[in-house]
Design an enzyme around this catalytic site. Sequence first.
Site, PDB file in Angstrom:
ATOM      1  N   SER A  23     -19.651  26.217   5.290  1.00 39.03           N
ATOM      2  CA  SER A  23     -20.731  25.227   5.125  1.00 39.03           C
ATOM      3  C   SER A  23     -21.949  25.860   4.462  1.00 39.03           C
ATOM      4  O   SER A  23     -22.582  25.273   3.581  1.00 39.03           O
ATOM      5  CB  SER A  23     -21.148  24.677   6.494  1.00 39.03           C
ATOM      6  OG  SER A  23     -20.092  23.950   7.067  1.00 39.03           O
ATOM      7  N   GLY A  94     -14.025  18.121   0.903  1.00 38.21           N
ATOM      8  CA  GLY A  94     -14.854  16.997   1.355  1.00 38.21           C
ATOM      9  C   GLY A  94     -16.331  17.350   1.323  1.00 38.21           C
ATOM     10  O   GLY A  94     -17.177  16.504   1.004  1.00 38.21           O
ATOM     11  N   ARG A 122      -9.551  10.401   1.726  1.00 35.82           N
ATOM     12  CA  ARG A 122     -10.630  10.508   2.714  1.00 35.82           C
ATOM     13  C   ARG A 122     -11.760   9.522   2.407  1.00 35.82           C
ATOM     14  O   ARG A 122     -12.104   9.297   1.255  1.00 35.82           O
ATOM     15  CB  ARG A 122     -11.124  11.956   2.771  1.00 35.82           C
ATOM     16  CG  ARG A 122      -9.971  12.869   3.216  1.00 35.82           C
ATOM     17  CD  ARG A 122     -10.385  14.271   3.395  1.00 35.82           C
ATOM     18  NE  ARG A 122     -11.340  14.408   4.475  1.00 35.82           N
ATOM     19  CZ  ARG A 122     -12.037  15.518   4.717  1.00 35.82           C
ATOM     20  NH1 ARG A 122     -11.872  16.559   3.927  1.00 35.82           N
ATOM     21  NH2 ARG A 122     -12.862  15.576   5.720  1.00 35.82           N
ATOM     22  N   GLN A 169     -21.952  16.046   6.705  1.00 37.04           N
ATOM     23  CA  GLN A 169     -21.770  15.816   5.276  1.00 37.04           C
ATOM     24  C   GLN A 169     -22.546  14.584   4.836  1.00 37.04           C
ATOM     25  O   GLN A 169     -23.221  14.595   3.802  1.00 37.04           O
ATOM     26  CB  GLN A 169     -20.280  15.656   4.956  1.00 37.04           C
ATOM     27  CG  GLN A 169     -19.502  16.957   5.180  1.00 37.04           C
ATOM     28  CD  GLN A 169     -18.022  16.829   4.887  1.00 37.04           C
ATOM     29  OE1 GLN A 169     -17.515  15.730   4.659  1.00 37.04           O
ATOM     30  NE2 GLN A 169     -17.319  17.943   4.899  1.00 37.04           N
ATOM     31  N   ASP A 315     -14.319  20.974  14.013  1.00 39.55           N
ATOM     32  CA  ASP A 315     -13.332  21.744  13.242  1.00 39.55           C
ATOM     33  C   ASP A 315     -12.466  22.633  14.133  1.00 39.55           C
ATOM     34  O   ASP A 315     -11.452  23.169  13.675  1.00 39.55           O
ATOM     35  CB  ASP A 315     -14.039  22.606  12.190  1.00 39.55           C
ATOM     36  CG  ASP A 315     -14.648  21.757  11.079  1.00 39.55           C
ATOM     37  OD1 ASP A 315     -14.214  20.606  10.900  1.00 39.55           O
ATOM     38  OD2 ASP A 315     -15.565  22.246  10.398  1.00 39.55           O
ATOM     39  N   ARG A 346      -5.718  14.932  12.094  1.00 40.67           N
ATOM     40  CA  ARG A 346      -5.512  16.121  12.934  1.00 40.67           C
ATOM     41  C   ARG A 346      -5.078  15.798  14.355  1.00 40.67           C
ATOM     42  O   ARG A 346      -4.638  16.707  15.070  1.00 40.67           O
ATOM     43  CB  ARG A 346      -6.763  17.010  12.921  1.00 40.67           C
ATOM     44  CG  ARG A 346      -6.919  17.744  11.602  1.00 40.67           C
ATOM     45  CD  ARG A 346      -8.072  18.723  11.608  1.00 40.67           C
ATOM     46  NE  ARG A 346      -8.147  19.409  10.321  1.00 40.67           N
ATOM     47  CZ  ARG A 346      -9.248  19.941   9.822  1.00 40.67           C
ATOM     48  NH1 ARG A 346     -10.379  19.890  10.492  1.00 40.67           N
ATOM     49  NH2 ARG A 346      -9.220  20.546   8.653  1.00 40.67           N
TER      50      ARG A 346
HETATM   51  C1  S3P Z   1     -19.104  20.079   7.223  1.00 41.95           C
HETATM   52  C2  S3P Z   1     -19.204  19.044   8.095  1.00 41.95           C
HETATM   53  C3  S3P Z   1     -18.086  18.576   8.933  1.00 41.95           C
HETATM   54  C4  S3P Z   1     -16.964  19.593   9.000  1.00 41.95           C
HETATM   55  C5  S3P Z   1     -16.639  20.174   7.662  1.00 41.95           C
HETATM   56  C6  S3P Z   1     -17.860  20.848   7.057  1.00 41.95           C
HETATM   57  C7  S3P Z   1     -20.286  20.447   6.431  1.00 41.95           C
HETATM   58  O1  S3P Z   1     -17.559  17.396   8.360  1.00 41.95           O
HETATM   59  O2  S3P Z   1     -15.817  19.012   9.558  1.00 41.95           O
HETATM   60  O3  S3P Z   1     -15.611  21.146   7.782  1.00 41.95           O
HETATM   61  O4  S3P Z   1     -20.304  21.540   5.825  1.00 41.95           O
HETATM   62  O5  S3P Z   1     -21.254  19.663   6.408  1.00 41.95           O
HETATM   63  P1  S3P Z   1     -18.130  15.933   8.774  1.00 41.95           P
HETATM   64  O6  S3P Z   1     -19.511  15.846   8.250  1.00 41.95           O
HETATM   65  O7  S3P Z   1     -17.197  14.969   8.088  1.00 41.95           O
HETATM   66  O8  S3P Z   1     -18.024  15.882  10.266  1.00 41.95           O
END
Ligand code: S3P
Length: 431
Positions: A23, A94, A122, A169, A315, A346
């Site tokens: 992240s 994502g 997604r 995110q 995660d 998952r």
């Molecule tokens: C992340 C947020 C999470 C996490 C992903 C990384 C990020 O996703 O599952 O691996 O870096 O902001 P979500 O915002 O969909 O929960």
Amino acid sequence: MDKALVGSAQGLHGTLIVPGDKSISHRSIMFGALAEGTTVIDHFLFSADCRRTLAAFQALGVPITSEGDQVMITGVGFKGLKAPAAPLDLGNSGTSTRLLMGLFSKQPFPIEFFGDASLSKRPMQRVIGPLSKMGAQITATDNDFLPLTIAANQNLNAVEMTISVASAQVKSALIFAALQADGPSKLTESAQTRDHTERMLQQFGGKIQKTGLTLTINPQDHFVAQHFRVPGDMSSAAFFALAATLVPNSELRLAQVGLNKTRTGFLDVLSRMGADLRVENVVSQTDEASGDLIITSSHLHATTVNGAEIANVIDEIPLIALAATQATGITEISDAAELRVKETDRIETVATELRKLGAKIETKADGMIVHGPTPLHAVTNAYVDSHGDHRIGLMLAVAALLSDSQLTLTDAAAIDVSYPNFFADLKTVLD
Ligand code: S3P
């Protein structure tokens, strides 16, 4: 690609420096691209996902070079980005997709995104909806999926809104848009999610106000280049922390792991289950704390994971399910329907694969019930499958350490998304 997994591990010992946080690595490129001057990032995670963010900014004309795991980015600001020559391929990522939708939502040229089969399934409406309210124009496949196009846009309206999904995110996409809006915006989260964007914004000289779960963001486009080290990824450390807990006779040190409180829920869950975890040498470099984790093998008992804790461990839930297969009692995970829209569903992929090893798992719409302890071994054949999902592949590699039969992981290359050196690192700590 098939990979033979290590079975019947005898113990994990030594010290491991896990790779940089995924992240934080993504965000370091983003803020580096926006800042004045050259940002230098040490211990950058060169994984498939983070390379997508890096390549996206290169395609928009941002000078980025690297040497080993150090990355240098010369920022151009929101106004210095150039039209890419071709649609951006965001692979499996994502985080790249959602954060960049917000960051690129006010550019004088259109930008197209596409991704792999998993990313194309997604949901993106969770970002498109709120960004549209701010005036962005995003046309997505069936309104929700990649490929999508962000139209050229000259104005973003400031907003006050509650973010309906607990997602860092989505929050981060809206923060990047709010920085470019025509006034102050207020964003309220439904639960605390990882706050790396907020911290890095301040680290690069920006301002953000936080009251409870509400963030106030003023428009700003002046950021200052930084030089910092990305802490080790807690979500990658988690695989080794659980391996050292479950494989008898282990004592392992994971050095310089990120200890941001919005990411350490897995340590709380594991401690609650009876794990022997210690934290030493805590340092706070800039806004992100890190420290060493020392893990010694121990017996686990069941727990319950739900509510506001879910966002913090989202995660790590595949690993919590694996831990629960070895714990005494019934572990229940609820309020985690978000798992169904990760790189794979998952809830289903964890249950399918761990059942192949003899685990007793019931699935629910929003989680799982795991009955433990059960010994793990190949029940019908010796194959387990990542389903193209890095965290499922990595979790199965840890499960295999406990299995008395040799297992083979199919689609093992999926782990490159977050931990390309995992098997080499594992080798260095196995007895
Ligand atoms: C992340 C947020 C999470 C996490 C992903 C990384 C990020 O996703 O599952 O691996 O870096 O902001 P979500 O915002 O969909 O929960």
